[in-house]
Scaffold this motif. Structure first.
Motif, PDB file in Angstrom:
ATOM      1  N   SER A 206       0.829  -1.205   0.000  1.00 15.34           N
ATOM      2  CA  SER A 206       0.000   0.000   0.000  1.00 15.34           C
ATOM      3  C   SER A 206       0.860   1.250   0.000  1.00 15.34           C
ATOM      4  O   SER A 206       0.446   2.312  -0.459  1.00 15.34           O
ATOM      5  CB  SER A 206      -0.929  -0.001   1.223  1.00 15.34           C
ATOM      6  OG  SER A 206      -0.183  -0.043   2.414  1.00 15.34           O
ATOM      7  N   GLY A 262     -12.156   4.672  -3.189  1.00 18.19           N
ATOM      8  CA  GLY A 262     -12.552   4.141  -1.889  1.00 18.19           C
ATOM      9  C   GLY A 262     -11.590   3.081  -1.381  1.00 18.19           C
ATOM     10  O   GLY A 262     -11.247   3.049  -0.190  1.00 18.19           O
ATOM     11  N   GLN A 263     -11.145   2.188  -2.280  1.00 19.30           N
ATOM     12  CA  GLN A 263     -10.195   1.156  -1.888  1.00 19.30           C
ATOM     13  C   GLN A 263      -8.863   1.778  -1.471  1.00 19.30           C
ATOM     14  O   GLN A 263      -8.227   1.335  -0.502  1.00 19.30           O
ATOM     15  CB  GLN A 263      -9.981   0.175  -3.049  1.00 19.30           C
ATOM     16  CG  GLN A 263     -11.187  -0.699  -3.338  1.00 19.30           C
ATOM     17  CD  GLN A 263     -11.035  -1.469  -4.645  1.00 19.30           C
ATOM     18  OE1 GLN A 263     -10.383  -1.003  -5.587  1.00 19.30           O
ATOM     19  NE2 GLN A 263     -11.636  -2.650  -4.717  1.00 19.30           N
ATOM     20  N   GLU A 266      -9.082   3.305   2.030  1.00 14.13           N
ATOM     21  CA  GLU A 266      -9.034   2.292   3.077  1.00 14.13           C
ATOM     22  C   GLU A 266      -7.629   1.742   3.260  1.00 14.13           C
ATOM     23  O   GLU A 266      -7.176   1.529   4.387  1.00 14.13           O
ATOM     24  CB  GLU A 266     -10.010   1.152   2.781  1.00 14.13           C
ATOM     25  CG  GLU A 266     -10.014   0.097   3.871  1.00 14.13           C
ATOM     26  CD  GLU A 266     -11.248  -0.780   3.850  1.00 14.13           C
ATOM     27  OE1 GLU A 266     -11.107  -1.983   4.109  1.00 14.13           O
ATOM     28  OE2 GLU A 266     -12.351  -0.255   3.592  1.00 14.13           O
ATOM     29  N   ARG A 267      -6.900   1.519   2.152  1.00 12.56           N
ATOM     30  CA  ARG A 267      -5.533   1.016   2.276  1.00 12.56           C
ATOM     31  C   ARG A 267      -4.651   2.011   3.024  1.00 12.56           C
ATOM     32  O   ARG A 267      -3.824   1.632   3.854  1.00 12.56           O
ATOM     33  CB  ARG A 267      -4.937   0.739   0.896  1.00 12.56           C
ATOM     34  CG  ARG A 267      -5.446  -0.534   0.265  1.00 12.56           C
ATOM     35  CD  ARG A 267      -4.475  -1.061  -0.754  1.00 12.56           C
ATOM     36  NE  ARG A 267      -4.963  -2.297  -1.341  1.00 12.56           N
ATOM     37  CZ  ARG A 267      -4.234  -3.064  -2.130  1.00 12.56           C
ATOM     38  NH1 ARG A 267      -2.995  -2.724  -2.409  1.00 12.56           N
ATOM     39  NH2 ARG A 267      -4.731  -4.170  -2.635  1.00 12.56           N
ATOM     40  N   ARG A 269      -5.638   4.232   5.186  1.00 10.82           N
ATOM     41  CA  ARG A 269      -6.052   4.263   6.587  1.00 10.82           C
ATOM     42  C   ARG A 269      -5.469   3.079   7.358  1.00 10.82           C
ATOM     43  O   ARG A 269      -5.004   3.235   8.497  1.00 10.82           O
ATOM     44  CB  ARG A 269      -7.586   4.261   6.668  1.00 10.82           C
ATOM     45  CG  ARG A 269      -8.186   5.625   6.343  1.00 10.82           C
ATOM     46  CD  ARG A 269      -9.696   5.607   6.366  1.00 10.82           C
ATOM     47  NE  ARG A 269     -10.210   6.973   6.289  1.00 10.82           N
ATOM     48  CZ  ARG A 269     -11.442   7.298   5.946  1.00 10.82           C
ATOM     49  NH1 ARG A 269     -12.307   6.338   5.636  1.00 10.82           N
ATOM     50  NH2 ARG A 269     -11.816   8.564   5.908  1.00 10.82           N
ATOM     51  N   ILE A 270      -5.486   1.903   6.758  1.00 10.18           N
ATOM     52  CA  ILE A 270      -4.920   0.729   7.413  1.00 10.18           C
ATOM     53  C   ILE A 270      -3.412   0.900   7.584  1.00 10.18           C
ATOM     54  O   ILE A 270      -2.839   0.569   8.634  1.00 10.18           O
ATOM     55  CB  ILE A 270      -5.224  -0.554   6.618  1.00 10.18           C
ATOM     56  CG1 ILE A 270      -6.736  -0.825   6.596  1.00 10.18           C
ATOM     57  CG2 ILE A 270      -4.473  -1.747   7.187  1.00 10.18           C
ATOM     58  CD1 ILE A 270      -7.354  -1.053   7.960  1.00 10.18           C
ATOM     59  N   CYS A 291      -7.564   7.469  12.127  1.00 10.47           N
ATOM     60  CA  CYS A 291      -7.472   6.891  10.780  1.00 10.47           C
ATOM     61  C   CYS A 291      -8.810   6.950  10.042  1.00 10.47           C
ATOM     62  O   CYS A 291      -8.971   6.312   8.999  1.00 10.47           O
ATOM     63  CB  CYS A 291      -6.978   5.452  10.862  1.00 10.47           C
ATOM     64  SG  CYS A 291      -5.330   5.309  11.571  1.00 10.47           S
ATOM     65  N   PHE A 293     -11.812   5.931  11.091  1.00  7.55           N
ATOM     66  CA  PHE A 293     -12.804   4.916  11.443  1.00  7.55           C
ATOM     67  C   PHE A 293     -13.508   5.374  12.726  1.00  7.55           C
ATOM     68  O   PHE A 293     -13.034   5.116  13.832  1.00  7.55           O
ATOM     69  CB  PHE A 293     -12.140   3.557  11.672  1.00  7.55           C
ATOM     70  CG  PHE A 293     -11.488   2.973  10.443  1.00  7.55           C
ATOM     71  CD1 PHE A 293     -12.252   2.360   9.467  1.00  7.55           C
ATOM     72  CD2 PHE A 293     -10.111   3.045  10.271  1.00  7.55           C
ATOM     73  CE1 PHE A 293     -11.656   1.805   8.337  1.00  7.55           C
ATOM     74  CE2 PHE A 293      -9.507   2.501   9.162  1.00  7.55           C
ATOM     75  CZ  PHE A 293     -10.278   1.886   8.183  1.00  7.55           C
ATOM     76  N   THR A 298     -16.132  -0.972  12.950  1.00  9.19           N
ATOM     77  CA  THR A 298     -15.730  -0.959  11.538  1.00  9.19           C
ATOM     78  C   THR A 298     -14.224  -1.087  11.411  1.00  9.19           C
ATOM     79  O   THR A 298     -13.709  -1.819  10.554  1.00  9.19           O
ATOM     80  CB  THR A 298     -16.202   0.336  10.864  1.00  9.19           C
ATOM     81  OG1 THR A 298     -17.613   0.443  10.985  1.00  9.19           O
ATOM     82  CG2 THR A 298     -15.810   0.362   9.396  1.00  9.19           C
ATOM     83  N   PHE A 299     -13.484  -0.388  12.272  1.00  7.48           N
ATOM     84  CA  PHE A 299     -12.024  -0.467  12.260  1.00  7.48           C
ATOM     85  C   PHE A 299     -11.556  -1.893  12.522  1.00  7.48           C
ATOM     86  O   PHE A 299     -10.703  -2.426  11.801  1.00  7.48           O
ATOM     87  CB  PHE A 299     -11.446   0.480  13.307  1.00  7.48           C
ATOM     88  CG  PHE A 299      -9.951   0.354  13.487  1.00  7.48           C
ATOM     89  CD1 PHE A 299      -9.085   0.537  12.416  1.00  7.48           C
ATOM     90  CD2 PHE A 299      -9.410   0.059  14.734  1.00  7.48           C
ATOM     91  CE1 PHE A 299      -7.711   0.426  12.578  1.00  7.48           C
ATOM     92  CE2 PHE A 299      -8.038  -0.052  14.907  1.00  7.48           C
ATOM     93  CZ  PHE A 299      -7.190   0.128  13.829  1.00  7.48           C
ATOM     94  N   ARG A 302     -12.366  -4.059   9.390  1.00  6.73           N
ATOM     95  CA  ARG A 302     -11.553  -3.761   8.207  1.00  6.73           C
ATOM     96  C   ARG A 302     -10.086  -4.134   8.446  1.00  6.73           C
ATOM     97  O   ARG A 302      -9.412  -4.649   7.550  1.00  6.73           O
ATOM     98  CB  ARG A 302     -11.664  -2.273   7.864  1.00  6.73           C
ATOM     99  CG  ARG A 302     -13.093  -1.809   7.570  1.00  6.73           C
ATOM    100  CD  ARG A 302     -13.563  -2.216   6.195  1.00  6.73           C
ATOM    101  NE  ARG A 302     -14.954  -1.845   5.954  1.00  6.73           N
ATOM    102  CZ  ARG A 302     -15.356  -0.629   5.578  1.00  6.73           C
ATOM    103  NH1 ARG A 302     -14.465   0.337   5.394  1.00  6.73           N
ATOM    104  NH2 ARG A 302     -16.639  -0.387   5.371  1.00  6.73           N
TER     105      ARG A 302
END
Length: 334
Positions: A206, A262-263, A266-267, A269-270, A291, A293, A298-299, A302
């Motif tokens: 990522s 969107g993907q 999320e990457r 954020r992770i 991040c 969430f 949800t965090f 995910r």
């Protein structure tokens, strides 16, 4: 404690980093341990002994295959650009099969899993290889369950890793089994690794994804996303920052970055959550909010889906323990 004997199979055209990455991890472990009886005895064997030329021209001194007789703690088989021809070397393939029977652990890096499979060692097992060759591995050896997006896969006493640098991650996992998580974290820090990766992580980075865009509007949008990870963001907001319509932005973004906005969000954020878990003592719910969430559930969901581990487990395994005093000062190898 008896030194752990590590036998590394080399052959003409093998990948140098497939060999030297694991070797440097083990050699550094030896130096940090400071006790020759608790470390690793590294041996190289090859059908091309005494000098083996890797695909990049690096030459490795090795003993003949016959020198690899007797009990082995860890057998390691690398990949290489000459792998297609090497698979036809029946003597080498047969030797690997026999040596595996004398080994506590059998491991491979990159295309080395093809040699393990050719030797009949991976039937009914889970395994991986470099992402570019996972389909070929599955097609050639249909009795192997190929996990195409894992950096290494541990099935019983067989451990197969993905491309090139993932041999380092795999070897750190082997050291952790032998010497514990605390020692291995200090080892990873000494090797100046940015992250310690566990086996279930994606072969696609990522962090590298953040560098893929060619056009300045998309690069600017990526930078804006990273600067606003703590906020709810929509595709229309990101598109507006890039001065593009939402529909056109989504199309161009996917073409240049290889995933939807969107993907990508999320990457990132992770990835940011991982960094906070490793480097801070923030409560996990606060990490989640920082991040983006805002619902902890949800965090957790995910994060677990992305890494196959909970945030708490990740922090326990990977958080830096700087200043712990658990290890002696490095001493010269003996």
């Amino acid at each position: 404690m008896t030194r752990r004997r590590v036998v590394i199979v080399t052959y003409a055209g093998c990948q140098a980093l497939d060999v030297t990455g694991p070797v440097e991890v083990l050699d550094t472990a030896n130096r940090l341990l400071g006790d020759p009886e608790s470390g690793y005895q590294i041996e190289f064997v090859s059908p091309a002994a005494p000098l083996v030329r890797t695909c990049s021209g690096v030459v490795i001194a090795a003993e003949p295959l016959d020198a690899g007789q007797g009990p082995i703690d860890t057998l390691l088989v690398p990949g290489g650009w000459s792998l297609h021809d090497t698979l036809e070397d029946r003597d080498l393939v047969s030797w690997i099969g026999r040596a595996a029977g004398r080994s506590r652990r059998v491991t491979s890096v990159c295309g080395g899993s093809f040699l393990l499979a050719e030797a009949g060692l991976l039937g009914g097992r889970r395994a991986t290889t470099h992402w570019a060759y996972t389909e070929d591995l599955a097609r050639r050896y249909p009795d192997v369950t190929v996990e195409s997006d894992s950096i290494f896969v541990w099935d019983g006493h067989y451990v197969t890793s993905a491309g090139v640098s993932t041999g380092i991650d795999m070897t750190l996992a082997l050291v952790e089994e032998d010497h514990g998580a605390a020692f291995t974290l200090e080892l990873a820090r000494f090797l100046v690794l940015f992250f310690r990766r566990h086996g279930g992580e994606s072969q696609v980075s990522s962090i590298l994804d953040a560098q893929l865009a060619d056009s300045s509007p998309i690069r600017g949008a990526q930078e804006w996303i990273i600067d606003n990870l703590d906020r709810p963001v929509s595709v229309s907001q990101i598109a507006a920052h890039a001065n593009m319509s939402a529909r056109n932005f989504a199309r161009v973004f996917r073409r240049e970055v290889g995933m939807t906005p969107g993907q990508y969000v999320e990457r990132m954020r992770i990835a940011h959550a991982r960094k906070l878990l490793e480097t801070t003592d923030l409560p996990i719910r606060q990490v989640a909010r920082r991040c983006g969430f805002h619902a902890p559930e949800t965090f957790f969901r995910r994060f677990g889906r992305a890494l196959e581990i909970t945030p708490s487990e990740y922090r326990h395994r990977f958080q830096s323990i700087s200043g712990s005093g658990l290890l002696p000062e490095p001493t010269p190898a003996r």
